[in-house]
Design a protein around this motif. Structure first.
Motif, PDB file in Angstrom:
ATOM      1  N   THR A  98      23.259  16.184 -59.938  1.00 37.00           N
ATOM      2  CA  THR A  98      24.641  15.947 -60.352  1.00 37.00           C
ATOM      3  C   THR A  98      25.525  15.488 -59.196  1.00 37.00           C
ATOM      4  N   SER A  99      24.971  15.430 -57.994  1.00 36.54           N
ATOM      5  CA  SER A  99      25.742  15.108 -56.793  1.00 36.54           C
ATOM      6  C   SER A  99      25.436  13.699 -56.303  1.00 36.54           C
ATOM      7  N   GLU A 100      26.464  12.863 -56.170  1.00 37.16           N
ATOM      8  CA  GLU A 100      26.269  11.521 -55.633  1.00 37.16           C
ATOM      9  C   GLU A 100      25.770  11.569 -54.194  1.00 37.16           C
ATOM     10  N   GLN A 101      26.301  12.491 -53.406  1.00 43.92           N
ATOM     11  CA  GLN A 101      25.867  12.613 -52.015  1.00 43.92           C
ATOM     12  C   GLN A 101      24.398  13.003 -51.934  1.00 43.92           C
ATOM     13  N   SER A 102      23.988  13.929 -52.798  1.00 43.07           N
ATOM     14  CA  SER A 102      22.595  14.349 -52.806  1.00 43.07           C
ATOM     15  C   SER A 102      21.679  13.185 -53.175  1.00 43.07           C
ATOM     16  N   TRP A 103      22.104  12.359 -54.101  1.00 45.90           N
ATOM     17  CA  TRP A 103      21.318  11.175 -54.470  1.00 45.90           C
ATOM     18  C   TRP A 103      21.232  10.189 -53.307  1.00 45.90           C
ATOM     19  N   ARG A 104      22.326  10.013 -52.562  1.00 42.71           N
ATOM     20  CA  ARG A 104      22.282   9.123 -51.392  1.00 42.71           C
ATOM     21  C   ARG A 104      21.259   9.625 -50.376  1.00 42.71           C
ATOM     22  N   GLU A 105      21.220  10.945 -50.202  1.00 44.00           N
ATOM     23  CA  GLU A 105      20.266  11.532 -49.265  1.00 44.00           C
ATOM     24  C   GLU A 105      18.826  11.291 -49.718  1.00 44.00           C
ATOM     25  N   VAL A 106      18.584  11.392 -51.020  1.00 46.23           N
ATOM     26  CA  VAL A 106      17.231  11.166 -51.542  1.00 46.23           C
ATOM     27  C   VAL A 106      16.808   9.716 -51.330  1.00 46.23           C
TER      28      VAL A 106
ATOM     29  N   ASP B 153      17.963   7.555 -49.121  1.00 48.81           N
ATOM     30  CA  ASP B 153      17.772   7.317 -47.685  1.00 48.81           C
ATOM     31  C   ASP B 153      16.458   7.936 -47.199  1.00 48.81           C
ATOM     32  N   PHE B 154      16.153   9.127 -47.699  1.00 53.44           N
ATOM     33  CA  PHE B 154      14.925   9.824 -47.319  1.00 53.44           C
ATOM     34  C   PHE B 154      13.690   9.026 -47.742  1.00 53.44           C
TER      35      PHE B 154
END
Length: 255
Positions: A62-70, A72-73
Motif C-alpha cells: 500500500t506504500s508508494e515508497q515501499s514499491w520504489r524500494e522494491v 530499485d532493489f
C-alpha cells in the motif's frame, strides 16, 4: 513447463501460499525472483529455499515508497524487471455486507486493489525501458461472480479484474501484457480457517469435486509470465475446477 530463462520477476505476498509456490515455479522455469511480503521471517526463509536466484525484501504494497524500494532493489540485483505477480492480499473475513465495518472494507480495498494499482504503475517504466514485460494480477473466483459474505474482498477482486483490462488496453503497444488469474477454492494458509480438505471432498459447487492446490495456480501464472503467452493480454484465466462455469448437476438435482 514454462520457460522463464533470463527473466526477472517480482512476486508480492511471496512468503507463503500461492506467492511462495509461484516463486518456486518461476525459479524452476529459470527466472530470477524477488519475493516480497510483510512477513519478513517467512519471506526470507522462502527465498533461501529457492536458492541463489531468489531474493527477499520486506514490502508494504500500500506504500508508494515501499514499491520504489522494491523496484530499485530488483534492478540493482538483476538489472531489469520482466514480470510482476500482484499476489499479496487478505481475505477480510466473512461478514454480511451490513456487518462489515467501513474500516475493514477500506483496508481490504487498500491492500487487494490499491496495492495492485501502485505495483503496476511502479514497474511499467522499467518494463518499457527493456522492451516489454508481463503483469499477472491475482484476482479470484469472487472477481467473476457475486460471492456472499465477501463485500470488501469481492469488490477488490472485481476491481483487479477491471484494472487488468485497462492496463492491457493502454500498454499493448509497449509490449507489456496484463492478465488476471482467478483461483477458486485453493488450499492455502489464507483459506485454512474455512476447514477445506485437500484432495477429493464434499464440494457440490465445483464440477471437479475438489479444491485446488497452489502448484496448479502457480503453473498458470508461470505460463502467463512466459513468452509462450506472447499474444495473450487482457485475459481472465479461471483456475477454479469449473466453479464459475455454472451450477453442477448435483446442485440442480440435490443428488
Amino acid at each position: 513447463m514454462a520457460d522463464l530463462q533470463g527473466k526477472t520477476v517480482i512476486i508480492t505476498g511471496g512468503a507463503r501460499g500461492l506467492g511462495a509456490e509461484a516463486g518456486r515455479a518461476a525459479v524452476g522455469a529459470g527466472a530470477r525472483v524477488v519475493l516480497t511480503d510483510v512477513l519478513e521471517e517467512e519471506g526470507r526463509t522462502a527465498a533461501e529455499k529457492l536458492g541463489g536466484d531468489a531474493r527477499f525484501l520486506r514490502h508494504d504494497v500500500t506504500s508508494e515508497q515501499s514499491w520504489r524500494e522494491v523496484v530499485d532493489f530488483a534492478v540493482a540485483a538483476f538489472g531489469r524487471i520482466d514480470g510482476l505477480v500482484n499476489n499479496a492480499g487478505i481475505s477480510g473475513g466473512s461478514h454480511p455486507l451490513e456487518q462489515q465495518s467501513v474500516e475493514d472494507f477500506r483496508r481490504v480495498i487498500d491492500i487487494n486493489l490499491t496495492g495492485v494499482f501502485i505495483g503496476m504503475r511502479s514497474v511499467i517504466p522499467v518494463m518499457k525501458e527493456h522492451g516489454g514485460g508481463s503483469v499477472v494480477n491475482i484476482s479470484s473466483a469472487a472477481g467473476l461472480m457475486g460471492l456472499a459474505l465477501t463485500a470488501g474482498y469481492g469488490a477488490a477482486k472485481w476491481g483487479v479484474r477491471g484494472l487488468t483490462k485497462v492496463g492491457a488496453v493502454e500498454l499493448g503497444t509497449a509490449r507489456v501484457r496484463v492478465n488476471s488469474v482467478h483461483p477458486g477454492m485453493i488450499h492455502t494458509p489464507m483459506t485454512a480457517h474455512l476447514g477445506i480438505e485437500q484432495g477429493e471432498g464434499d464440494y457440490p459447487t465445483t464440477p471437479m469435486g475438489r479444491v485446488g492446490q497452489a502448484p496448479e495456480i502457480a503453473a498458470a501464472v508461470a505460463f502467463l509470465l512466459s513468452d509462450a503467452a506472447s499474444y495473450i493480454t487482457g485475459a481472465e484465466l479461471a483456475v477454479d475446477g469449473g466453479w464459475t462455469t455454472g451450477p453442477t448437476v448435483r446442485q440442480l438435482t440435490g443428488q
